[in-house]
Scaffold this active site. Structure first.
Site, PDB file in Angstrom:
ATOM      1  N   GLU A  27       4.966   3.771 -12.966  1.00 43.17           N
ATOM      2  CA  GLU A  27       3.933   4.728 -13.350  1.00 43.17           C
ATOM      3  C   GLU A  27       4.545   5.830 -14.215  1.00 43.17           C
ATOM      4  OE1 GLU A  27       1.812   6.300  -9.972  1.00 43.17           O
ATOM      5  OE2 GLU A  27       0.394   7.407 -11.235  1.00 43.17           O
ATOM      6  N   ASN A 174      -7.948   2.459 -10.210  1.00 43.57           N
ATOM      7  CA  ASN A 174      -6.955   2.594  -9.141  1.00 43.57           C
ATOM      8  C   ASN A 174      -7.433   3.626  -8.130  1.00 43.57           C
ATOM      9  OD1 ASN A 174      -4.064   2.720  -7.951  1.00 43.57           O
ATOM     10  ND2 ASN A 174      -4.435   4.839  -8.563  1.00 43.57           N
ATOM     11  N   GLU A 175      -7.301   3.325  -6.871  1.00 43.55           N
ATOM     12  CA  GLU A 175      -7.630   4.269  -5.782  1.00 43.55           C
ATOM     13  C   GLU A 175      -8.917   5.041  -6.118  1.00 43.55           C
ATOM     14  OE1 GLU A 175      -4.262   6.562  -4.352  1.00 43.55           O
ATOM     15  OE2 GLU A 175      -3.283   4.724  -3.662  1.00 43.55           O
ATOM     16  N   GLU A 298       0.334  -1.389  -4.141  1.00 46.76           N
ATOM     17  CA  GLU A 298       1.196  -0.237  -3.848  1.00 46.76           C
ATOM     18  C   GLU A 298       1.618  -0.319  -2.395  1.00 46.76           C
ATOM     19  OE1 GLU A 298       0.061   3.694  -5.167  1.00 46.76           O
ATOM     20  OE2 GLU A 298      -0.960   2.866  -6.933  1.00 46.76           O
TER      21      GLU A 298
END
Ligand code: AHR
Length: 497
Positions: A27, A174-175, A298
């Protein structure tokens, strides 16, 4: 020494262990991309087109199959058009989520794709749902994969890449329950359906679409996503970090911890199995054929940041405890290879449970790196069922199995068994019974990763405190290996027939 039996049925084929289970994640966070992977072409640090050579070589050695990028939370704030074109004119922005530092966008789509090519790894790109538009996501896919005349393909060619790239794995946000938009699952499921419609397959490029999945044990998220959008996805993600303490009140130190914290870390690692089984049961209800992959994109340890470093950079050391966490997780993933099609440990360099730490031109390999190197034999191998009858590792009034394992058969017939002894204090005698071999065991080779103290780690002055060594402390009789496992150890046994 306690006694344990592990039966490996070498003649039962439980399907392929997808090599992408050994995937990674990088990231725009702290010193992962900048300094860790990208130093730029003009750097005095030896590099290939801006990617540092030492890190490249180290990652190639562990056969990194796949790399997720650009985030994480960064993905839902990333606008890919800022990161293409001449580097000197790319937009400078603030990385609001991670440390508030300037992001100069020098590492963008072209650099990431080049990195993947140099590594021989598949790219896995995560698109922006939280603060992006359907058009932006759709055009990114067009930019990368359209072959022929189109506005985005023409722009790609102007930027130096005539031919499209091959891109298989694409994440739609994401999330999205948190940093990716704070959405409810019903709302995200609808957004997922809409965004994914415009993630097109151009020519023969077929995209494997991954929906943003649950946080830890949010089983309702999985239920809603599978019910409302299951038919429109190829994979559904899941995030779970091993945190011995409390996420907000204090996660615990990476290097200065008690025996109780060691135990709780092992226990929380094993919780991954329960998560896979419970989320998997929900997925089974909507998808009994197991078409949709569980994508654990993750995972890993998350401790308090290294004292004296930028709190927004999430830099942490990595000890033999992290090696056990990695070994336990990878064994669990192997054993659930029927549903788990990909995982990505967070993160590759200088962030959380890293493979590699760098300081200027220096680089060290962490204990976690060594586990990935030992376990690479499982990539794309045939999973073999293991049946463990083992003693307990006890702590206060709690207990865990002392030894945990997974096994696979390679294309050449070698049987690889990876074992973890979770107990920091007590060794284990393990009888590994290899059943179903036609010709019996011809020879066995062993490699072990262990240490003499719970917090043993490598640093820039002493880079090889924790490293794998040859293991010979076993005997073989009638296809039974009697193995003397040291305390806190990860072991690879390769039995040739
Ligand atoms: O890996 C660090 C962060 O953890 C990621 O950006 C985010 O997705 C998760 O919360």
């Amino acid at each position: 020494m306690t006694k344990n039996t592990i039966i490996v049925n070498t003649d039962i084929d439980k399907g392929k262990i997808n090599k992408n289970i050994y995937g990674h994640f990088a990231e725009h966070l702290g010193r992962c991309i900048y300094e860790g992977l990208w130093v730029g072409e003009d750097s005095p640090i030896p590099n290939t087109n801006g990617i540092r050579n030492d890190v490249l070589e180290a990652l190639k050695e562990i056969q990194i199959p796949l790399l997720r990028w650009p985030g994480g939370c960064f993905a839902d704030e990333y606008h890919w058009k800022d990161g293409v074109g001449p580097r000197e004119s790319r937009k400078r922005m603030v990385n609001t989520h991670w440390g508030g530092v300037v992001e100069n966008n020098h590492f963008g789509t072209h650099e990431f794709m080049m990195l993947c090519e140099l590594l021989g790894a598949e790219p896995y790109i995560c698109g922006n749902v939280g603060s992006g538009t359907v058009q932006e996501m759709s055009e990114w896919v067009e930019y990368m994969t359209f072959n022929g005349e189109s506005p985005m393909a023409n722009w790609r060619a102007e930027n130096g890449k005539e031919e499209p790239w091959k891109l298989k794995y694409f994440g739609v946000g994401n999330e999205n329950w948190g940093c990716g938009g704070n959405m409810r699952p019903e709302y995200y499921a609808d957004l997922y359906r809409r965004f994914q419609t415009y993630v097109r397959n151009y020519g023969d490029n077929k995209i494997y679409k991954i929906a943003g999945g649950a946080n830890i044990d949010d089983y309702n998220w999985t239920e809603v996503l599978m019910r409302e959008a299951g038919k429109m996805m190829d994979g559904l993600s899941l995030h779970y970090y091993t945190i011995p303490g409390d996420f907000w009140l204090g996660k615990g130190s990476a290097t200065d911890f008690t025996t109780d914290e060691w135990f709780i870390t092992m226990k929380k690692s094993l919780f991954m199995e329960e998560l896979i089984e419970k989320h998997g049961t929900i997925m089974d209800r909507f998808d009994p054929e197991k078409r949709v992959g569980m994508i654990i994109d993750e995972w890993g340890t998350w401790f308090d940041v290294e004292p004296g470093t930028n709190p927004g950079f999430l830099y942490q050391q990595n000890t033999i405890r992290d090696a056990l966490v990695a070994g336990l997780h990878l064994n669990i993933f192997n054993n659930h290879a029927d549903r788990v099609q990909m995982t990505n440990i967070a993160q590759t360099v200088n962030v959380l449970q890293s493979m590699i730490l760098t300081e200027g031109d220096k680089m060290i390999k962490t204990p976690t790196y060594h586990v990935f190197n030992m376990y690479k034999v499982h990539q794309d191998a045939t999973l073999l069922p293991t049946d463990a009858n083992v003693a307990s590792y006890e702590n206060n009034d709690d207990k865990l199995p002392a030894v945990q394992a997974s096994a696979s058969k390679a294309a050449n017939g070698d049987v690889n068994i990876t074992l973890c002894n979770l107990d920091y204090n007590t060794g284990s005698t393990v009888n590994v019974e290899l059943r179903g071999l036609t010709n019996g065991v011809a020879n066995v080779k062993g490699t072990v990763l262990t240490a003499t103290s719970m917090n043993a780690h490598n640093d820039f002055e002493n880079p090889d405190v924790v490293k794998p060594v040859e293991f010979t402390n076993f005997t073989i009789e009638n296809n039974v290996l009697t193995v003397e496992m040291p305390p806190m150890s990860v072991l690879l046994l390769t039995a040739a027939q």
